[in-house]
Each structure stands twice: as C-alpha cells, then as structure tokens.
Design a protein around this motif. Structure first.
Motif, PDB file in Angstrom:
ATOM      1  N   UNK A 111       0.889   5.602   6.455  1.00 63.99           N
ATOM      2  CA  UNK A 111       1.234   4.823   4.960  1.00 63.99           C
ATOM      3  C   UNK A 111       2.698   4.866   4.635  1.00 63.99           C
ATOM      4  N   UNK A 112       3.443   6.081   5.287  1.00 64.14           N
ATOM      5  CA  UNK A 112       4.930   6.145   5.001  1.00 64.14           C
ATOM      6  C   UNK A 112       5.445   5.005   5.703  1.00 64.14           C
ATOM      7  N   UNK A 113       5.377   4.738   6.877  1.00 67.05           N
ATOM      8  CA  UNK A 113       6.119   3.450   7.522  1.00 67.05           C
ATOM      9  C   UNK A 113       6.010   2.325   6.850  1.00 67.05           C
ATOM     10  N   UNK A 114       4.682   1.830   6.500  1.00 70.17           N
ATOM     11  CA  UNK A 114       4.221   0.608   5.840  1.00 70.17           C
ATOM     12  C   UNK A 114       5.082   0.643   4.361  1.00 70.17           C
ATOM     13  N   UNK A 115       5.097   1.922   3.733  1.00 73.74           N
ATOM     14  CA  UNK A 115       5.789   1.940   2.462  1.00 73.74           C
ATOM     15  C   UNK A 115       7.331   1.885   2.576  1.00 73.74           C
ATOM     16  N   UNK A 116       7.939   2.146   3.798  1.00 74.59           N
ATOM     17  CA  UNK A 116       9.149   1.855   4.098  1.00 74.59           C
ATOM     18  C   UNK A 116       9.436   0.491   4.333  1.00 74.59           C
ATOM     19  N   UNK A 117       8.571  -0.166   5.181  1.00 75.90           N
ATOM     20  CA  UNK A 117       8.682  -1.662   5.521  1.00 75.90           C
ATOM     21  C   UNK A 117       8.666  -2.308   4.185  1.00 75.90           C
ATOM     22  N   UNK A 118       7.769  -1.929   3.226  1.00 71.82           N
ATOM     23  CA  UNK A 118       7.689  -2.810   1.998  1.00 71.82           C
ATOM     24  C   UNK A 118       8.788  -2.677   1.267  1.00 71.82           C
ATOM     25  N   UNK A 119       9.529  -1.529   1.080  1.00 72.28           N
ATOM     26  CA  UNK A 119      10.696  -1.392   0.480  1.00 72.28           C
ATOM     27  C   UNK A 119      11.881  -2.100   0.943  1.00 72.28           C
ATOM     28  N   UNK A 120      12.197  -2.074   2.379  1.00 72.78           N
ATOM     29  CA  UNK A 120      12.965  -2.769   2.919  1.00 72.78           C
ATOM     30  C   UNK A 120      12.920  -4.308   3.026  1.00 72.78           C
ATOM     31  N   UNK A 121      11.556  -4.737   3.087  1.00 72.70           N
ATOM     32  CA  UNK A 121      11.444  -6.320   3.058  1.00 72.70           C
ATOM     33  C   UNK A 121      11.450  -6.732   1.746  1.00 72.70           C
ATOM     34  N   UNK A 122      11.380  -6.056   0.398  1.00 73.01           N
ATOM     35  CA  UNK A 122      11.348  -6.491  -0.782  1.00 73.01           C
ATOM     36  C   UNK A 122      13.054  -6.292  -1.140  1.00 73.01           C
ATOM     37  N   UNK A 123      13.816  -5.410  -0.521  1.00 71.14           N
ATOM     38  CA  UNK A 123      15.070  -5.602  -0.755  1.00 71.14           C
ATOM     39  C   UNK A 123      15.665  -6.932  -0.262  1.00 71.14           C
TER      40      UNK A 123
END
Length: 383
Positions: free
Chosen positions: A128-140
């Motif tokens: 879940x941590x890596x998917x959350x990081x990817x979601x934040x990065x993609x949203x930026x």
C-alpha cells in the motif's frame, strides 16, 4: 440581440467587462499565471492542495475561455493527466518501487532477472505504501499538465508570438505552431466524431480510429503547408546585418543568462538550493534580457497592434506569482503538511493558509474580461 449563455452567465456572476480586441489580456499574463500554479503544484504532494489547484485552474478556464479552437483543448489535458496517473500506478505495480512497506495489498508472480539487473524488479509484492507514493507522484505530474493546459486554453498562440522579443522570433514561431497544432487536432477529431455520429456510424473501435485519423493527418498537412506559405510570403527568417562583436556578446549573454535562469529555478524548486536560487535567478534574468535586447537588433520585423500590459494583466500574472511564492514559503516552514507521510501512511491534512494562498489564483476569474462573441471572432482572425 441576446448574448450567448456563457457570456450572460459570466457577466451576471462576476460583473467583468466583455473582452474585445483592445482590452483582451496579453497571452503572457495567462502563461505567467499558469506557470505560477504549476510551480505551486511542484512544491507539494498533498492531494487536497493538488485538487484545489486543479479546481482553481478549471474554474478560471470555465468562465474565461473563448470559443476559439485552442480553447477546447483543456479537456484533452485533463484526460492526459488522468492517463499519467494510471500509468504511474501501473509502473509501480509491475516494476516495483524503492519505497519500503509492510502492508501487502497483493502479490504478483515475480520474473527472475540476471545478476547484472540488480535493483530492478518485475512483479512481486505490491504494498500500500508504494501505491500511495505512486498516486501522489502521478497526481503532482497530472496537476502540472492541467495547469499548462489551462494556459493553452486561455492564451491566444498568435498573440503570444507577438509578445516575444525579436531575438526569439524564429524559435517562438516554431513553439507557437507546435502549440497550435494540438488544439486544432483535437477540434478536428471532435468535428469528425460528430459527423460520424450524425451519419449513424460508430465512433469507437480500431476501425473508427483509423478512419478518423486519416482526415486529421490530411488536415494537419494542409495546415502546415498553408503556414509555410504564409511565413515565406511575410519574409520569415530574414535578418539585418550587425557587427560580429555584437553577435558574440549577444550569444554569451543570452546563453549564460538562460543557464542562470535554469539553475536559479532549480534552486528555488529544490529545498537544498533555496539560498542561492533567487540571486542566481535574478542575475540570469538580467543577463538574458540584456542579450535578448541586443539580439533584437537582427530582427527586421515590425509589431502590428502590440499587446499592452495594463492593471488587469499585472493582476492576473501577479496572482500566479503569489500562489507560487506562498507555496514555496509554506514548504520551507511546514514540510509535513505539504508532503503527507507514506511510510507509515498518514492521512493528508488540509493546511489552511497555503489553501487560502491557492485561492488567490481565482483572481483572474474576477478581473479578466469576460469572453464574448466578438472576442472569439477576433481570435479566429488572428489565426
């Protein structure tokens, strides 16, 4: 004669004057506003602030864009942003992530790789941590694209070309032609899909895409030939003679100034380089502007109805700069609020005063002239 619904709605809500050829905002003001929002987006990964930035940009576009062809490209930028978020998540799932995590979501079959590919993983455990990081990065990244799309929808590319210094005229023509191609291509696709729908033909599927793509490419080729003929008829590429010493000085100042601007901008965006970023940026701007001023002596073109920067244009450009400066200041004061924790996952908070600073970006919706039928017709003539 009754006004268009968009014009009437904008006039009742904001009481702004209707846009005409004389009072329309310069294209550079819209780009400075959008770049300010994009800079603010690059300083945070908080999804609440990123969503607020997208909402600010979307509202201004909704109430201040015209019916010109380039103004219809904003929806395409939104779809591209969503696609970027999806691709970023897929990369994180299938290629792994350096972010450690303990909350396993699912596990994929892992492909064994040779020893020389250490550090690369295909498949395996997805947390879940890596998917959350990817979601934040993609949203930026998606927010950055949407802010650029807002500028592309609000600014007239032809008027942006008129605002460039004479030394950048040739490069500016290439950039503006490239920027104009995408909105016109989107308009052609919409027109062809509507025509097929009215004729009872399908608009989805590979066959429909191929049948729509050929007329779009044909129209782009015809448009490029017409632009080339127009540029040749207007003397594009002709320059005046200047002394060699002036040319060398111009090249040194311009190149050194642009390098200084890039290094200073990186210093402002990076947390570690915030001390030297502003002085280097100012020095680079001075050198670059001096070089561009000298380089303008080579240009033999004249300006036809140049854009004038009034109070409204400065307010629009300044609102974007204020949003960027406030977000940079907030990042140096409270890093946790702008960058929610991923390991362990923490719920993002809604920082009040950075959010209030982002709302300053709504100022163009109140001070910019409202779109009108006349302004849209003038925009078509400029093309």
């Amino acid at each position: 004669m009754n006004a268009s619904p968009r014009t009437a709605r904008s006039g009742r809500a904001l009481r702004a004057p209707l846009a005409t050829r004389s009072n329309a905002l310069p294209a550079g003001a819209w780009w400075l506003w959008a770049l300010g929002l994009a800079t603010a987006a690059s300083r945070t990964s908080n999804p609440l602030l990123l969503g607020l930035l997208v909402g600010v940009a979307g509202y201004v576009v909704a109430v201040r864009r015209t019916d010109a062809p380039w103004a219809r490209s904003y929806g395409a930028f939104i779809r591209i942003g969503l696609f970027v978020v999806g691709v970023r998540l897929l990369f994180s799932v299938f290629l792994g992530s350096p972010i450690p995590g303990t909350h396993t979501v699912f596990t994929l079959p892992e492909v064994p790789l040779p020893d020389w590919a250490q550090g690369v993983r295909i498949g395996g455990r997805v947390t879940a941590e890596q998917m959350l990081f990817a979601l934040y990065d993609g949203a930026k990244l998606a927010t950055l694209l949407i802010c650029i799309g807002a500028a592309n929808s609000l600014a007239n590319p032809a008027r942006l070309l008129k605002s460039l210094p004479g030394a950048l005229y040739e490069a500016g023509v290439a950039v503006v032609v490239a920027m104009t191609f995408a909105p016109n291509m989107v308009a052609d696709v919409v027109r062809l899909r509507t025509a097929r729908r009215l004729r009872g033909r399908p608009t989805g599927g590979i066959k429909a895409v191929l049948q729509i793509g050929l007329p779009v490419l044909e129209g782009a080729l015809e448009r490029s030939v017409a632009v080339a003929a127009s540029m040749d008829a207007r003397g594009y590429g002709r320059t005046a003679q200047v002394p060699p010493a002036v040319r060398r000085t111009t090249n040194i100042l311009t190149l050194g100034g642009l390098l200084g601007v890039c290094a200073g901008t990186y210093g402002l965006l990076a947390t570690q380089g915030a001390v030297y970023g502003l002085p280097l940026l100012l020095a680079g701007l001075v050198a670059a502007m001096t070089g561009l001023r000298l380089g303008g002596a080579r240009s033999v073109r004249t300006r036809y109805r140049p854009d004038r920067w009034g109070a409204r244009a400065w307010l629009v450009a300044g609102s974007g700069a204020v949003v960027a400066a406030a977000m940079i200041w907030a990042g140096s004061a409270d890093t946790a609020a702008l960058h929610p924790g991923v390991v362990p996952p923490t719920a993002p908070v809604f920082p009040l005063w950075p959010a209030a600073a982002v709302l300053i970006g709504l100022l163009p919706a109140a001070v910019a002239p409202a779109p009108s039928v006349v302004a849209a017709a003038d925009s078509e003539e400029d093309q």
